[in-house]
Design a protein around this motif. Sequence first.
Motif, short mmCIF file in Angstrom:
data_model
loop_
_atom_site.label_atom_id
_atom_site.label_comp_id
_atom_site.label_asym_id
_atom_site.label_seq_id
_atom_site.Cartn_x
_atom_site.Cartn_y
_atom_site.Cartn_z
N HIS A 1 -0.86 -1.07 -5.44
CA HIS A 1 -2.16 -1.43 -4.89
C HIS A 1 -2.73 -2.71 -5.48
O HIS A 1 -3.54 -3.39 -4.86
CB HIS A 1 -3.12 -0.26 -5.05
N GLU B 1 -9.81 6.43 4.27
CA GLU B 1 -8.89 6.14 3.16
C GLU B 1 -9.47 6.65 1.85
O GLU B 1 -8.76 7.21 1.01
CB GLU B 1 -8.62 4.64 3.08
N HIS C 1 0.84 -1.20 0.00
CA HIS C 1 0.00 0.00 0.00
C HIS C 1 0.87 1.25 0.00
O HIS C 1 0.67 2.17 -0.79
CB HIS C 1 -0.91 -0.02 1.24
N ALA D 1 -7.78 2.61 -2.31
CA ALA D 1 -6.59 2.97 -3.06
C ALA D 1 -6.77 2.75 -4.55
O ALA D 1 -6.14 3.42 -5.37
CB ALA D 1 -5.39 2.18 -2.55
N HIS E 1 -7.90 9.60 -0.66
CA HIS E 1 -7.67 9.40 -2.09
C HIS E 1 -8.61 10.27 -2.93
O HIS E 1 -8.76 10.04 -4.14
CB HIS E 1 -7.83 7.93 -2.46
#
Length: 289
Positions: free
Chosen positions: A62, A130, A57, A95, A134
């Motif tokens: 990813h 997360e 990560h 991700a 992003h």
Amino acid sequence: MALDSSAVALLLVGVAATQLLRPDLAVPALEQSGPAYLLIGGTSARGQTTALAEAYHQAGRHDRELRTLVAQRALYSEYPDVARFRGRLLRAYAAQGRDAAALALADTMLRGGSDSSGVVLAGVPPGAQEFRAHGRAAAASQLLALARTWVAAHPARAPSPDRQLWEGIVLLASGLPDSAGVRFASVARDSSRLDAAGYLALAQVARGDGARARAAADSLGALPRRWLFGAQTFWRAAIVGTLGDRDMAVQLLQQANREGHTMAAWHYHAALEALHGYAPFEALVRPRR
């Protein structure tokens, strides 16, 4: 079966490197240690696989992160490991920008659980954060909405402190600081829960009570440092950053790291969202690839 000492050493190097945002060192060490740990299986293999996924990560690999988790998902078949695995999978989906897959997974996670411990709920807020990190705010909001619906549908007569904390995080991230503050205040009665005290201060900022939040930051800064490993400094940083002093927040984060607070979660940590987009913070949390 005993592990070879070299495999143990490689794992230790890899874990330490991920904590320092050094995937350039972590990935090769963890890849080399993998076969030995997978042969052993169980808790050891879960820990190694989770560390390797985190290293991928940080490295921006990813696709490898997701493949590693999926390939070893059988290691996480028991409760509560399956809940933790699904939460980690949410971050991998974030991700890659896989909004639909993440929402379906979160729905599965929450639909199947009604515990008072908070384990079922705990995986969703980091996944939402997360997604925010992003730049996918809409998906983050949808994940938080699923979590709020679950909280409302599954009241607990005696919720654990961890469940109350995660409920508070969901509510604070959803723009409901009053309700969040009630949860945080309950957990913060335990003076050892610096996380709850820190989040309570963030809720106070959101409610417009900057003076109380500043006082909380000062109080945390006055705590003895022994055995805290930078936790008190981290929460001071989170509070002053939310109050608007981002330069001081970054300085405090650097100090927290020197005191032993690990950096792996900082890029998506809910308490540090006010620092997103601030160049010195982004430089601080950028992994060395």
